[in-house]
Design a protein around this motif. Structure first.
Motif, PDB file in Angstrom:
ATOM      1  N   LEU A   9       0.815  -1.621   0.083  1.00 26.97           N
ATOM      2  CA  LEU A   9      -0.254  -0.099  -0.233  1.00 26.97           C
ATOM      3  C   LEU A   9       0.927   1.305  -0.123  1.00 26.97           C
ATOM      4  CD1 LEU A   9      -2.786   1.544   0.790  1.00 26.97           C
ATOM      5  CD2 LEU A   9      -1.739   1.126   2.740  1.00 26.97           C
ATOM      6  N   LEU A  10       0.610   2.106  -0.609  1.00 26.50           N
ATOM      7  CA  LEU A  10       1.233   3.002  -0.971  1.00 26.50           C
ATOM      8  C   LEU A  10       0.675   3.840  -0.979  1.00 26.50           C
ATOM      9  CD1 LEU A  10       4.035   1.748  -3.613  1.00 26.50           C
ATOM     10  CD2 LEU A  10       4.609   2.579  -1.254  1.00 26.50           C
ATOM     11  N   MET A  11       0.318   5.390  -0.157  1.00 27.14           N
ATOM     12  CA  MET A  11      -0.976   6.581  -0.375  1.00 27.14           C
ATOM     13  C   MET A  11       0.439   7.389  -0.189  1.00 27.14           C
ATOM     14  SD  MET A  11      -2.758   5.425   3.013  1.00 27.14           S
ATOM     15  CE  MET A  11      -1.365   5.061   3.886  1.00 27.14           C
ATOM     16  N   ASP A  12      -0.848   8.684  -1.008  1.00 27.04           N
ATOM     17  CA  ASP A  12       0.001  10.152  -0.857  1.00 27.04           C
ATOM     18  C   ASP A  12      -0.842  10.838   0.277  1.00 27.04           C
ATOM     19  OD1 ASP A  12       0.056  13.328  -0.985  1.00 27.04           O
ATOM     20  OD2 ASP A  12      -0.349  12.824  -3.335  1.00 27.04           O
TER      21      ASP A  12
ATOM     22  N   ALA B 108       7.500   0.959  -4.920  1.00 24.06           N
ATOM     23  CA  ALA B 108       6.643   0.564  -5.689  1.00 24.06           C
ATOM     24  C   ALA B 108       7.243  -0.601  -6.589  1.00 24.06           C
ATOM     25  CB  ALA B 108       5.973   1.216  -6.692  1.00 24.06           C
ATOM     26  N   MET B 109       8.373  -0.086  -7.408  1.00 23.35           N
ATOM     27  CA  MET B 109       9.828  -0.963  -8.397  1.00 23.35           C
ATOM     28  C   MET B 109      10.733  -1.519  -7.270  1.00 23.35           C
ATOM     29  SD  MET B 109       8.338  -1.341 -11.215  1.00 23.35           S
ATOM     30  CE  MET B 109       9.356  -2.019 -11.572  1.00 23.35           C
ATOM     31  N   ARG B 110      10.800  -1.082  -6.759  1.00 22.84           N
ATOM     32  CA  ARG B 110      11.870  -1.722  -4.868  1.00 22.84           C
ATOM     33  C   ARG B 110      10.848  -3.048  -4.544  1.00 22.84           C
ATOM     34  NH1 ARG B 110      13.066  -2.402  -0.095  1.00 22.84           N
ATOM     35  NH2 ARG B 110      11.215  -1.453   0.410  1.00 22.84           N
ATOM     36  N   LEU B 111      10.029  -3.247  -4.235  1.00 15.82           N
ATOM     37  CA  LEU B 111       8.556  -3.328  -3.314  1.00 15.82           C
ATOM     38  C   LEU B 111       8.796  -5.305  -4.629  1.00 15.82           C
ATOM     39  CD1 LEU B 111       6.442  -1.556  -1.412  1.00 15.82           C
ATOM     40  CD2 LEU B 111       7.912  -3.584  -0.372  1.00 15.82           C
ATOM     41  N   VAL B 112       8.189  -4.724  -5.549  1.00 20.83           N
ATOM     42  CA  VAL B 112       7.745  -5.904  -6.949  1.00 20.83           C
ATOM     43  C   VAL B 112       9.079  -6.314  -6.858  1.00 20.83           C
ATOM     44  CG1 VAL B 112       7.426  -6.051  -9.295  1.00 20.83           C
ATOM     45  CG2 VAL B 112       6.288  -4.470  -7.683  1.00 20.83           C
TER      46      VAL B 112
ATOM     47  N   LEU C 267      -2.495   1.892  -4.987  1.00 20.96           N
ATOM     48  CA  LEU C 267      -2.177   3.784  -5.077  1.00 20.96           C
ATOM     49  C   LEU C 267      -3.088   4.108  -4.425  1.00 20.96           C
ATOM     50  CD1 LEU C 267      -0.351   3.809  -8.117  1.00 20.96           C
ATOM     51  CD2 LEU C 267       0.405   3.380  -6.074  1.00 20.96           C
ATOM     52  N   ALA C 268      -2.521   4.762  -3.116  1.00 15.84           N
ATOM     53  CA  ALA C 268      -4.038   5.527  -2.764  1.00 15.84           C
ATOM     54  C   ALA C 268      -3.155   7.199  -3.207  1.00 15.84           C
ATOM     55  CB  ALA C 268      -3.963   5.611  -1.493  1.00 15.84           C
TER      56      ALA C 268
ATOM     57  N   ILE D  82      -2.450  -3.393 -11.068  1.00 17.56           N
ATOM     58  CA  ILE D  82      -2.208  -2.147  -9.415  1.00 17.56           C
ATOM     59  C   ILE D  82      -3.164  -1.959  -9.456  1.00 17.56           C
ATOM     60  CG2 ILE D  82      -1.641   0.180 -10.140  1.00 17.56           C
ATOM     61  CD1 ILE D  82       0.511  -0.180 -11.555  1.00 17.56           C
ATOM     62  N   LEU D  83      -3.823  -1.647  -8.033  1.00 14.42           N
ATOM     63  CA  LEU D  83      -5.106  -1.757  -7.087  1.00 14.42           C
ATOM     64  C   LEU D  83      -4.822   0.095  -6.968  1.00 14.42           C
ATOM     65  CD1 LEU D  83      -7.973  -2.020  -6.502  1.00 14.42           C
ATOM     66  CD2 LEU D  83      -6.981  -3.269  -4.322  1.00 14.42           C
ATOM     67  N   GLU D  84      -6.272   1.124  -7.619  1.00 12.61           N
ATOM     68  CA  GLU D  84      -6.215   2.280  -7.532  1.00 12.61           C
ATOM     69  C   GLU D  84      -7.502   1.948  -5.452  1.00 12.61           C
ATOM     70  OE1 GLU D  84      -7.897   6.587  -8.735  1.00 12.61           O
ATOM     71  OE2 GLU D  84      -8.452   4.261  -9.694  1.00 12.61           O
ATOM     72  N   ILE D  85      -6.963   2.843  -4.870  1.00 15.39           N
ATOM     73  CA  ILE D  85      -7.554   2.967  -3.285  1.00 15.39           C
ATOM     74  C   ILE D  85      -8.036   4.843  -3.719  1.00 15.39           C
ATOM     75  CG2 ILE D  85      -8.046   3.206  -1.077  1.00 15.39           C
ATOM     76  CD1 ILE D  85      -5.653   0.451  -1.325  1.00 15.39           C
ATOM     77  N   GLY D  86      -9.380   4.894  -3.959  1.00 21.95           N
ATOM     78  CA  GLY D  86      -9.775   6.005  -3.865  1.00 21.95           C
ATOM     79  C   GLY D  86     -10.080   6.725  -2.329  1.00 21.95           C
ATOM     80  N   SER D  87     -10.171   7.486  -2.039  1.00 19.24           N
ATOM     81  CA  SER D  87     -10.502   8.332  -1.081  1.00 19.24           C
ATOM     82  C   SER D  87     -11.612   8.862  -0.694  1.00 19.24           C
ATOM     83  CB  SER D  87     -10.104  10.307  -0.807  1.00 19.24           C
ATOM     84  OG  SER D  87     -10.663  10.953  -2.489  1.00 19.24           O
ATOM     85  N   LEU D  88     -11.594   8.241   0.930  1.00 25.29           N
ATOM     86  CA  LEU D  88     -12.793   8.803   1.578  1.00 25.29           C
ATOM     87  C   LEU D  88     -14.028   9.652   1.067  1.00 25.29           C
ATOM     88  CD1 LEU D  88     -12.157   7.936   5.669  1.00 25.29           C
ATOM     89  CD2 LEU D  88     -12.923   5.943   3.330  1.00 25.29           C
TER      90      LEU D  88
END
Length: 128
Positions: A7-10, A78-82, A92-93, A119-125
């Motif tokens: 999980l990678l968030m902004d 992300a690429m390091r983890l892959v 990705l959030a 790749i999965l997109e996680i939308g904001s609340l």
């Protein structure tokens, strides 16, 4: 193949109310290998702040980066983890308008490296 997720968030998009929900979404996909949030330098963030304490409780690693380089840092992580941790689902959030650009960069880098992942997109609340 078992799903190994990151999980990678902004932090500009996803604050404390989003974090447990995002973690739950990722865990419903597979095994959570890593969770990080990218925080712009100069925000006053420290591990002693409420955010720092909450992130620590949830097991989310804060990554304080120059604001202009946050997308690059996120892609690099992300690429390091892959490549190094065999992650095969990148969640990705991020801002909606950043998602397409970031996911395309990740797909291109993954193809070049010979790695397959989704790749999965996680939308904001509040998103419906």
């Amino acid at each position: 193949m078992a799903k190994r997720c990151t999980l990678l968030m902004d932090s500009d998009v996803h604050g404390p109310p989003s974090w447990p929900v995002a973690l739950e979404v990722v865990r419903s996909e597979g095994s959570l290998v890593s969770a990080s949030i990218f925080i712009a330098e100069g925000t006053g963030f420290t591990m002693d702040t409420d955010w720092g304490k909450r992130l620590q409780e949830l097991g989310i690693e804060p990554k304080v980066v120059p604001a202009k380089e946050a997308s690059i840092e996120l892609c690099a992580e992300a690429m390091r983890l892959v490549m190094e941790e065999d992650v095969n689902v990148v969640c990705l959030a991020v801002k909606e308008d950043d998602f397409a650009t970031l996911s395309q960069k990740l797909r291109t880098a993954g193809n070049t490296a010979g790695k397959q992942f989704s790749i999965l997109e996680i939308g904001s609340l509040g998103d419906s």
